[in-house]
Design an enzyme around this catalytic site. Structure first.
Site, PDB file in Angstrom:
ATOM      1  N   ASN A   7      -2.525   4.310  -2.365  1.00 23.35           N
ATOM      2  CA  ASN A   7      -3.685   3.836  -1.594  1.00 23.35           C
ATOM      3  C   ASN A   7      -4.682   4.985  -1.515  1.00 23.35           C
ATOM      4  OD1 ASN A   7      -5.532   2.841   0.234  1.00 23.35           O
ATOM      5  ND2 ASN A   7      -4.155   2.958   2.003  1.00 23.35           N
ATOM      6  N   LYS A   9      -7.658   4.882  -0.313  1.00 25.04           N
ATOM      7  CA  LYS A   9      -8.563   4.766   0.843  1.00 25.04           C
ATOM      8  C   LYS A   9     -10.019   5.004   0.379  1.00 25.04           C
ATOM      9  CE  LYS A   9      -4.707   6.288   3.609  1.00 25.04           C
ATOM     10  NZ  LYS A   9      -4.215   6.664   4.904  1.00 25.04           N
ATOM     11  N   HIS A  85      -4.030  -3.158   6.487  1.00 19.39           N
ATOM     12  CA  HIS A  85      -3.686  -1.736   6.645  1.00 19.39           C
ATOM     13  C   HIS A  85      -4.062  -1.301   8.062  1.00 19.39           C
ATOM     14  CE1 HIS A  85      -3.766   2.608   6.220  1.00 19.39           C
ATOM     15  NE2 HIS A  85      -2.951   2.439   5.192  1.00 19.39           N
ATOM     16  N   GLU A  87      -5.557   1.131   9.219  1.00 19.29           N
ATOM     17  CA  GLU A  87      -6.934   1.623   9.394  1.00 19.29           C
ATOM     18  C   GLU A  87      -7.928   0.468   9.480  1.00 19.29           C
ATOM     19  OE1 GLU A  87      -6.706   4.310   6.082  1.00 19.29           O
ATOM     20  OE2 GLU A  87      -5.231   5.484   7.194  1.00 19.29           O
ATOM     21  N   GLU A 152       4.737   0.106   7.510  1.00 18.75           N
ATOM     22  CA  GLU A 152       4.175   1.445   7.681  1.00 18.75           C
ATOM     23  C   GLU A 152       4.037   1.741   9.174  1.00 18.75           C
ATOM     24  OE1 GLU A 152       1.556   2.764   4.212  1.00 18.75           O
ATOM     25  OE2 GLU A 152       0.327   1.395   5.362  1.00 18.75           O
ATOM     26  N   GLY A 158      -0.069   9.656   7.431  1.00 17.73           N
ATOM     27  CA  GLY A 158      -0.833  10.905   7.352  1.00 17.73           C
ATOM     28  C   GLY A 158      -0.412  11.984   8.338  1.00 17.73           C
ATOM     29  N   SER A 194       3.700   8.959   5.132  1.00 18.74           N
ATOM     30  CA  SER A 194       4.056  10.351   4.808  1.00 18.74           C
ATOM     31  C   SER A 194       5.104  10.483   3.704  1.00 18.74           C
ATOM     32  CB  SER A 194       4.492  11.095   6.080  1.00 18.74           C
ATOM     33  OG  SER A 194       3.391  11.234   6.961  1.00 18.74           O
TER      34      SER A 194
HETATM   35  C1  PEP Z   1      -1.185   4.853   3.960  1.00 17.28           C
HETATM   36  O1  PEP Z   1      -2.298   5.114   4.397  1.00 17.28           O
HETATM   37  O2  PEP Z   1      -0.915   3.693   3.570  1.00 17.28           O
HETATM   38  C2  PEP Z   1      -0.187   5.920   3.904  1.00 17.28           C
HETATM   39  C3  PEP Z   1       1.060   5.584   3.738  1.00 17.28           C
HETATM   40  O3  PEP Z   1      -0.665   7.188   4.040  1.00 17.28           O
HETATM   41  P1  PEP Z   1       0.177   8.554   3.906  1.00 17.28           P
HETATM   42  O4  PEP Z   1       1.102   8.399   2.719  1.00 17.28           O
HETATM   43  O5  PEP Z   1      -0.858   9.605   3.703  1.00 17.28           O
HETATM   44  O6  PEP Z   1       0.951   8.710   5.168  1.00 17.28           O
END
Ligand code: PEP
Length: 232
Positions: A7, A9, A85, A87, A152, A158, A194
């Site tokens: 992803n 973003k 997602h 966000e 998630e 993040g 992460s």
């Molecule tokens: C995400 O934004 O879907 C995500 C998993 O981010 P990260 O791997 O940076 O935690």
């Protein structure tokens, strides 16, 4: 075969995409690699890596300035799209009902929605993870069993923090069982939050985990290639 979904973003220029895809071009893998890119990078899908989108409108066309519909994504030959997602939920107030409508819009256009669900740190600290995630799941899934679920935990995105093996095993067991109860078998389930090359394999080996959703570490081939290689 596992899914490894990146992803990007709101990151990436055309040159960065070209450099990244060239680095991945000859990678030998039995897994399905999908990179969800910003709208400006969706065309030019000629490197053997599947490009997905990060958002879709719940409507097919009309006066929705700035939105992109399933019909348009289909026209750009897109086969996968992220929906819900955290966000999008946080900054664009997407509710479970909107997420479900977007997932339906994708399916209607032959696109597989990757439906993201996950609890907040507050939910986790209050011991509500299971109930919150189950409710989100049931409120977001379309009737047609043509979707992927990405679990998630919001607090893991993040942050460098990840759930324990016990926590992740229990939640995937619950998601698998819940989908079975609503008559959907063989739905691919992804873990995201992460993920990097040091932990990817351990997450991918958890029962019912069919793949990974990777944010930060998917942006550069230097960090993404070792993830792909670690779970082959
Ligand atoms: C995400 O934004 O879907 C995500 C998993 O981010 P990260 O791997 O940076 O935690």
């Amino acid at each position: 075969m596992k899914f490894i979904v990146g992803n990007w973003k709101m990151n990436g220029t055309w040159d960065e995409k070209e450099t990244f895809l060239k680095a991945l071009k000859n990678v030998k893998t039995n897994n399905k690699i999908i990179i969800c890119m910003p709208f400006t990078l969706l065309y030019g899908n000629d490197h053997g890596i599947t490009i997905g989108a990060q958002n879709i409108s719940e409507y097919n066309n009309g006066a929705y300035t700035g939105d992109i519909s399933g019909k348009m994504l289909k026209d750009a030959d897109i086969k996968y799209v992220l929906v819900g997602h955290s966000e999008r939920r946080l900054y664009h107030n997407e509710t479970n009902a909107i997420v479900k409508a977007k997932a339906n819009a994708a399916i209607k256009n032959g696109i597989t929605p990757i439906i993201c669900i996950g609890e907040t740190a507050t939910d986790k600290n209050a011991g509500r993870t299971m109930t919150v995630v189950k409710k989100m799941l049931l409120e977001c899934i379309p009737k047609t069993c043509k979707y992927i679920i990405a679990y998630e935990p919001r607090w893991a995105i993040g942050s460098g923090k990840t759930p324990t093996k016990e926590e992740i095993t229990a939640i995937f067991e619950m998601i698998h069982k819940t989908l079975h109860q609503v008559g959907c078998e063989n739905i691919a389930l992804l873990y995201g939050g992460s993920v990097d090359s040091t932990n990817a394999k351990q997450f991918a080996n958890v029962p019912h985990v069919d793949g990974l959703l990777v944010g930060g570490a998917s942006l550069k081939s230097d960090t993404f290639l070792p993830i792909i290689k670690s779970i082959d």
